[in-house]
Design a protein around this motif. Structure first.
Motif, PDB file in Angstrom:
ATOM      1  N   ASN A 234       0.832  -1.166   0.111  1.00  0.00           N
ATOM      2  CA  ASN A 234      -0.035   0.096  -0.169  1.00  0.00           C
ATOM      3  C   ASN A 234       0.978   1.440   0.173  1.00  0.00           C
ATOM      4  N   VAL A 235       0.671   2.084  -0.921  1.00  0.00           N
ATOM      5  CA  VAL A 235       1.358   3.355  -1.143  1.00  0.00           C
ATOM      6  C   VAL A 235       0.383   4.702  -0.873  1.00  0.00           C
ATOM      7  N   SER A 236       0.836   5.396  -0.072  1.00  0.00           N
ATOM      8  CA  SER A 236       0.063   6.616   0.377  1.00  0.00           C
ATOM      9  C   SER A 236       0.136   7.620  -1.009  1.00  0.00           C
ATOM     10  N   VAL A 237      -0.854   8.160  -1.402  1.00  0.00           N
ATOM     11  CA  VAL A 237      -0.763   9.131  -2.519  1.00  0.00           C
ATOM     12  C   VAL A 237      -1.974  10.034  -2.242  1.00  0.00           C
ATOM     13  N   PRO A 238      -1.175  11.122  -1.396  1.00  0.00           N
ATOM     14  CA  PRO A 238      -2.212  12.120  -0.971  1.00  0.00           C
ATOM     15  C   PRO A 238      -2.896  13.013  -1.883  1.00  0.00           C
ATOM     16  N   ALA A 239      -2.441  13.075  -3.193  1.00  0.00           N
ATOM     17  CA  ALA A 239      -2.964  13.683  -4.323  1.00  0.00           C
ATOM     18  C   ALA A 239      -3.968  12.931  -4.974  1.00  0.00           C
ATOM     19  N   LEU A 240      -4.395  11.819  -4.667  1.00  0.00           N
ATOM     20  CA  LEU A 240      -5.555  10.992  -5.179  1.00  0.00           C
ATOM     21  C   LEU A 240      -6.711  11.292  -4.181  1.00  0.00           C
ATOM     22  N   THR A 241      -7.546  12.270  -4.481  1.00  0.00           N
ATOM     23  CA  THR A 241      -8.459  12.612  -3.653  1.00  0.00           C
ATOM     24  C   THR A 241      -9.994  12.216  -4.205  1.00  0.00           C
ATOM     25  N   ASP A 242     -10.134  11.987  -5.590  1.00  0.00           N
ATOM     26  CA  ASP A 242     -11.317  11.345  -5.801  1.00  0.00           C
ATOM     27  C   ASP A 242     -11.260  10.250  -6.783  1.00  0.00           C
ATOM     28  N   ALA A 243     -11.205   9.110  -6.188  1.00  0.00           N
ATOM     29  CA  ALA A 243     -10.750   7.775  -6.738  1.00  0.00           C
ATOM     30  C   ALA A 243     -12.022   7.345  -7.708  1.00  0.00           C
ATOM     31  N   THR A 244     -13.197   8.144  -7.685  1.00  0.00           N
ATOM     32  CA  THR A 244     -14.076   7.554  -8.728  1.00  0.00           C
ATOM     33  C   THR A 244     -13.918   8.439 -10.130  1.00  0.00           C
ATOM     34  N   LYS A 245     -13.276   9.565  -9.842  1.00  0.00           N
ATOM     35  CA  LYS A 245     -13.291  10.240 -11.084  1.00  0.00           C
ATOM     36  C   LYS A 245     -11.818  10.442 -11.651  1.00  0.00           C
ATOM     37  N   ASP A 246     -10.679  10.525 -10.798  1.00  0.00           N
ATOM     38  CA  ASP A 246      -9.289  10.863 -11.222  1.00  0.00           C
ATOM     39  C   ASP A 246      -8.856   9.835 -12.141  1.00  0.00           C
ATOM     40  N   VAL A 247      -7.859  10.100 -13.049  1.00  0.00           N
ATOM     41  CA  VAL A 247      -7.174   9.042 -13.750  1.00  0.00           C
ATOM     42  C   VAL A 247      -6.148   8.627 -12.911  1.00  0.00           C
ATOM     43  N   VAL A 248      -5.915   7.354 -12.577  1.00  0.00           N
ATOM     44  CA  VAL A 248      -4.717   6.846 -11.963  1.00  0.00           C
ATOM     45  C   VAL A 248      -3.897   5.917 -12.907  1.00  0.00           C
ATOM     46  N   SER A 249      -2.658   6.278 -13.211  1.00  0.00           N
ATOM     47  CA  SER A 249      -1.940   5.237 -13.865  1.00  0.00           C
ATOM     48  C   SER A 249      -0.704   4.945 -13.125  1.00  0.00           C
ATOM     49  N   VAL A 250      -0.247   3.651 -13.395  1.00  0.00           N
ATOM     50  CA  VAL A 250       1.017   3.351 -12.406  1.00  0.00           C
ATOM     51  C   VAL A 250       2.116   2.679 -13.577  1.00  0.00           C
ATOM     52  N   TYR A 251       3.318   2.988 -13.464  1.00  0.00           N
ATOM     53  CA  TYR A 251       4.185   2.504 -14.182  1.00  0.00           C
ATOM     54  C   TYR A 251       5.275   1.935 -13.232  1.00  0.00           C
ATOM     55  N   VAL A 252       6.118   0.848 -13.953  1.00  0.00           N
ATOM     56  CA  VAL A 252       7.054   0.233 -13.150  1.00  0.00           C
ATOM     57  C   VAL A 252       8.437   0.111 -14.036  1.00  0.00           C
ATOM     58  N   GLN A 253       9.423   0.273 -13.424  1.00  0.00           N
ATOM     59  CA  GLN A 253      10.824  -0.075 -14.008  1.00  0.00           C
ATOM     60  C   GLN A 253      11.470  -1.201 -13.137  1.00  0.00           C
ATOM     61  N   LEU A 254      12.103  -1.960 -13.975  1.00  0.00           N
ATOM     62  CA  LEU A 254      12.576  -3.365 -13.318  1.00  0.00           C
ATOM     63  C   LEU A 254      13.876  -3.010 -12.981  1.00  0.00           C
ATOM     64  N   THR A 255      14.603  -1.947 -13.654  1.00  0.00           N
ATOM     65  CA  THR A 255      16.068  -1.666 -13.320  1.00  0.00           C
ATOM     66  C   THR A 255      16.124   0.060 -13.141  1.00  0.00           C
ATOM     67  N   SER A 256      16.588   0.696 -12.272  1.00  0.00           N
ATOM     68  CA  SER A 256      16.718   2.256 -12.187  1.00  0.00           C
ATOM     69  C   SER A 256      17.229   2.516 -13.413  1.00  0.00           C
ATOM     70  N   GLY A 257      16.469   3.538 -14.277  1.00  0.00           N
ATOM     71  CA  GLY A 257      16.687   3.710 -15.369  1.00  0.00           C
ATOM     72  C   GLY A 257      16.403   3.250 -16.455  1.00  0.00           C
ATOM     73  N   GLY A 258      15.644   2.179 -16.492  1.00  0.00           N
ATOM     74  CA  GLY A 258      15.233   1.215 -17.395  1.00  0.00           C
ATOM     75  C   GLY A 258      13.839   1.917 -17.896  1.00  0.00           C
ATOM     76  N   ALA A 259      13.338   1.101 -18.782  1.00  0.00           N
ATOM     77  CA  ALA A 259      12.052   1.355 -19.376  1.00  0.00           C
ATOM     78  C   ALA A 259      10.758   1.343 -18.545  1.00  0.00           C
ATOM     79  N   TRP A 260       9.764   2.298 -18.923  1.00  0.00           N
ATOM     80  CA  TRP A 260       8.683   2.318 -17.987  1.00  0.00           C
ATOM     81  C   TRP A 260       7.958   1.256 -18.449  1.00  0.00           C
ATOM     82  N   TRP A 261       7.151   0.448 -17.563  1.00  0.00           N
ATOM     83  CA  TRP A 261       5.985  -0.558 -18.341  1.00  0.00           C
ATOM     84  C   TRP A 261       4.767   0.060 -17.437  1.00  0.00           C
ATOM     85  N   ALA A 262       3.796   0.247 -18.171  1.00  0.00           N
ATOM     86  CA  ALA A 262       2.276   0.523 -17.792  1.00  0.00           C
ATOM     87  C   ALA A 262       1.775  -0.860 -17.209  1.00  0.00           C
ATOM     88  N   LEU A 263       1.176  -0.506 -16.020  1.00  0.00           N
ATOM     89  CA  LEU A 263       0.374  -1.739 -15.416  1.00  0.00           C
ATOM     90  C   LEU A 263      -1.167  -1.401 -15.622  1.00  0.00           C
TER      91      LEU A 263
END
Length: 161
Positions: free
Chosen positions: A63-92
């Motif tokens: 669980n990650v605290s994200v204070p900017a997420l104030t309206d979970a029913t309407k805001d668009v939330v995108s999460v990306y992951v890098q397997l190595t620092s500086g590597g490519a970002w993968w959309a989840l």
């Protein structure tokens, strides 16, 4: 002390000035150019060490605290992951990210994003996450943005590296 006559005169002058109407003046000069992007779009970075994950009933999670997420029913939330620092970002969500048949995903409620990983083992290495929150009003104006492409999201909203 003011007399009643002075008070009435002041009141009459105030009403007369307030009710004056005239033509609008010319438009003012153009203001300075602003930066590209949207001030209310936020990104939160999270580094997930192998020991950060909790084993739950349906897989591994954080669980990650994200204070900017104030309206979970309407805001668009995108999460990306890098397997190595500086590597490519993968959309989840994404599949077969590290192991065959693994699933990396996320869910969210106001103030919290839950990173999830479905596989028998937790991720073996440190992974780097970037969580982007786009308020609904800005997302509506950004319908052409491909939220599966981190570089496009970063450029569109002027996100920091």
């Amino acid at each position: 002390m003011m007399s009643v006559k002075q008070i009435l005169n002041g009141l009459i002058i105030s009403i007369a000035l307030a009710s004056c109407k005239g033509d609008d003046g010319p438009a003012g000069p153009q203001g300075p150019a602003g930066s590209n992007g949207a001030a209310n779009v936020s990104s939160t970075d999270y580094t997930a060490a192998p020991s950060s994950w909790t084993n739950g009933a349906s897989g591994w999670y954080i669980n990650v605290s994200v204070p900017a997420l104030t309206d979970a029913t309407k805001d668009v939330v995108s999460v990306y992951v890098q397997l190595t620092s500086g590597g490519a970002w993968w959309a989840l969500p994404t599949y077969n990210l590290y192991y065959t048949n693994d699933v990396a995903g996320f869910s969210f409620v106001n103030g919290t994003v839950t990173l999830s990983y479905k596989f028998t083992l937790s991720p073996p290495n440190t992974w780097y996450y970037r969580i982007v929150v786009v308020p609904a009003a800005i997302a509506i104006e950004s319908r052409d943005v491909n939220f599966n492409n981190y570089d496009e999201v970063k450029t569109t909203f002027n996100l920091p590296d």
